[in-house]
Design a protein around this motif. Sequence first.
Motif, mmCIF file in Angstrom:
data_model
loop_
_atom_site.group_PDB
_atom_site.id
_atom_site.type_symbol
_atom_site.label_atom_id
_atom_site.label_comp_id
_atom_site.label_asym_id
_atom_site.label_seq_id
_atom_site.Cartn_x
_atom_site.Cartn_y
_atom_site.Cartn_z
ATOM 1 N N UNK A 243 -96.569 76.665 12.255
ATOM 2 C CA UNK A 243 -95.923 75.736 11.342
ATOM 3 C C UNK A 243 -95.505 74.599 12.246
ATOM 4 N N UNK A 244 -95.385 73.362 11.561
ATOM 5 C CA UNK A 244 -95.042 72.307 12.318
ATOM 6 C C UNK A 244 -94.708 70.900 11.620
ATOM 7 N N UNK A 245 -95.307 70.971 10.364
ATOM 8 C CA UNK A 245 -95.171 69.744 9.567
ATOM 9 C C UNK A 245 -93.792 69.575 8.908
ATOM 10 N N UNK A 246 -93.038 70.657 8.860
ATOM 11 C CA UNK A 246 -91.717 70.686 8.197
ATOM 12 C C UNK A 246 -90.853 70.137 9.159
ATOM 13 N N UNK A 247 -89.365 70.233 8.291
ATOM 14 C CA UNK A 247 -88.354 69.995 9.179
ATOM 15 C C UNK A 247 -87.700 71.043 10.231
ATOM 16 N N UNK A 248 -88.253 72.014 9.975
ATOM 17 C CA UNK A 248 -87.784 73.213 10.773
ATOM 18 C C UNK A 248 -88.592 73.199 12.320
ATOM 19 N N UNK A 249 -88.390 74.195 13.048
ATOM 20 C CA UNK A 249 -88.809 74.212 14.398
ATOM 21 C C UNK A 249 -90.198 74.429 14.437
ATOM 22 N N UNK B 248 -93.981 73.719 28.316
ATOM 23 C CA UNK B 248 -94.785 75.036 28.011
ATOM 24 C C UNK B 248 -94.130 75.782 26.964
ATOM 25 N N UNK B 249 -95.032 76.132 26.046
ATOM 26 C CA UNK B 249 -94.514 76.898 24.852
ATOM 27 C C UNK B 249 -93.732 76.154 23.833
ATOM 28 N N UNK B 250 -93.500 74.705 24.044
ATOM 29 C CA UNK B 250 -93.010 73.885 22.924
ATOM 30 C C UNK B 250 -94.020 73.186 22.519
ATOM 31 N N UNK B 251 -93.605 72.753 21.213
ATOM 32 C CA UNK B 251 -94.456 71.917 20.321
ATOM 33 C C UNK B 251 -94.047 70.808 19.721
ATOM 34 N N UNK B 252 -94.884 69.751 19.386
ATOM 35 C CA UNK B 252 -94.630 68.833 18.708
ATOM 36 C C UNK B 252 -95.454 68.621 17.264
ATOM 37 N N UNK B 253 -95.719 69.547 16.554
ATOM 38 C CA UNK B 253 -96.545 69.907 15.430
ATOM 39 C C UNK B 253 -97.497 70.776 15.983
ATOM 40 N N UNK B 254 -97.144 72.119 15.825
ATOM 41 C CA UNK B 254 -98.387 73.372 16.035
ATOM 42 C C UNK B 254 -99.094 73.182 14.869
ATOM 43 N N UNK B 255 -100.419 72.768 14.918
ATOM 44 C CA UNK B 255 -100.972 72.243 13.725
ATOM 45 C C UNK B 255 -102.287 73.281 13.367
ATOM 46 N N UNK B 256 -102.776 74.216 14.333
ATOM 47 C CA UNK B 256 -104.025 74.879 14.098
ATOM 48 C C UNK B 256 -104.107 75.899 15.046
ATOM 49 N N UNK B 257 -104.567 77.138 14.940
ATOM 50 C CA UNK B 257 -104.827 77.964 15.801
ATOM 51 C C UNK B 257 -106.006 78.982 15.632
ATOM 52 N N UNK B 258 -106.482 79.450 16.784
ATOM 53 C CA UNK B 258 -107.854 80.104 16.917
ATOM 54 C C UNK B 258 -107.560 81.176 17.854
ATOM 55 N N UNK B 259 -108.531 82.178 17.822
ATOM 56 C CA UNK B 259 -108.309 83.328 18.793
ATOM 57 C C UNK B 259 -109.444 83.819 19.304
ATOM 58 N N UNK B 260 -109.643 83.917 20.610
ATOM 59 C CA UNK B 260 -110.972 84.119 21.079
ATOM 60 C C UNK B 260 -111.302 85.648 21.340
ATOM 61 N N UNK B 261 -112.464 86.068 21.824
ATOM 62 C CA UNK B 261 -112.852 87.524 21.845
ATOM 63 C C UNK B 261 -111.675 88.172 22.501
#
Length: 207
Positions: free
Chosen positions: A56-62, A85-98
């Motif tokens: 999540x990242x678009x809203x007013x929360x962390x 590191x480990x901080x975000x300014x809009x965590x927008x998408x996620x993918x997971x590798x093998x």
Amino acid sequence: DARSHVVYKFSPEGRILLVLGVRDTAGEMHSYGHLRLFNEPNDMAFGPQGEIFVVQGHGRGEPKVIKFDKDGNFIKAWGKKGTGPGEFDIAHSIAIDAQGLLYVADRNNQRIQVFDADGKYLRESKHPGTPCGLFIDPDQNIWLAHGHAGRLIKLDLNGNVLGSTGSQGKGPGQFGEAHFLAVSAQGDVFVADTLNWRVQKFVRKSP
């Protein structure tokens, strides 16, 4: 459902099987009865044991990465607003590798951050612009919908560019905002272009 602050699981017939969050109730990751609250969840991915990872990242929360088990039970969350590191300014998408590593498009920090399944920061790669959507194909290539740059970019798992296409515009192969994407089993790439209100399909060229 970002605006309603919930994540739904459906059966193939469209029946709701699971709801994470409380509809139309935004909040942080404190308890709300026996549930947890989202603040505009953007994207999700699944771990090798069926774990559910939501960003999540678009809203007013962390901005956060939030981890649940396969049954939707909350496990942990990490992240906050920032540039480290480990901080975000809009965590927008996620993918997971093998290998089960998590790749998070940290949009306004113009980078992709990589974590293990427990949230340990491993590395990052820089992608100037607005990296929006991620997808990892069976060959373990990362596909990046590169936002307002109007680009579709193919990367290796270390973030090195293997190829790219697209530009700003309204014509075929151009984007107003390359926002999210998916890759089919045949290698076709589908890109959601929010500002041009369309999805474009790209097919693999013959050798």
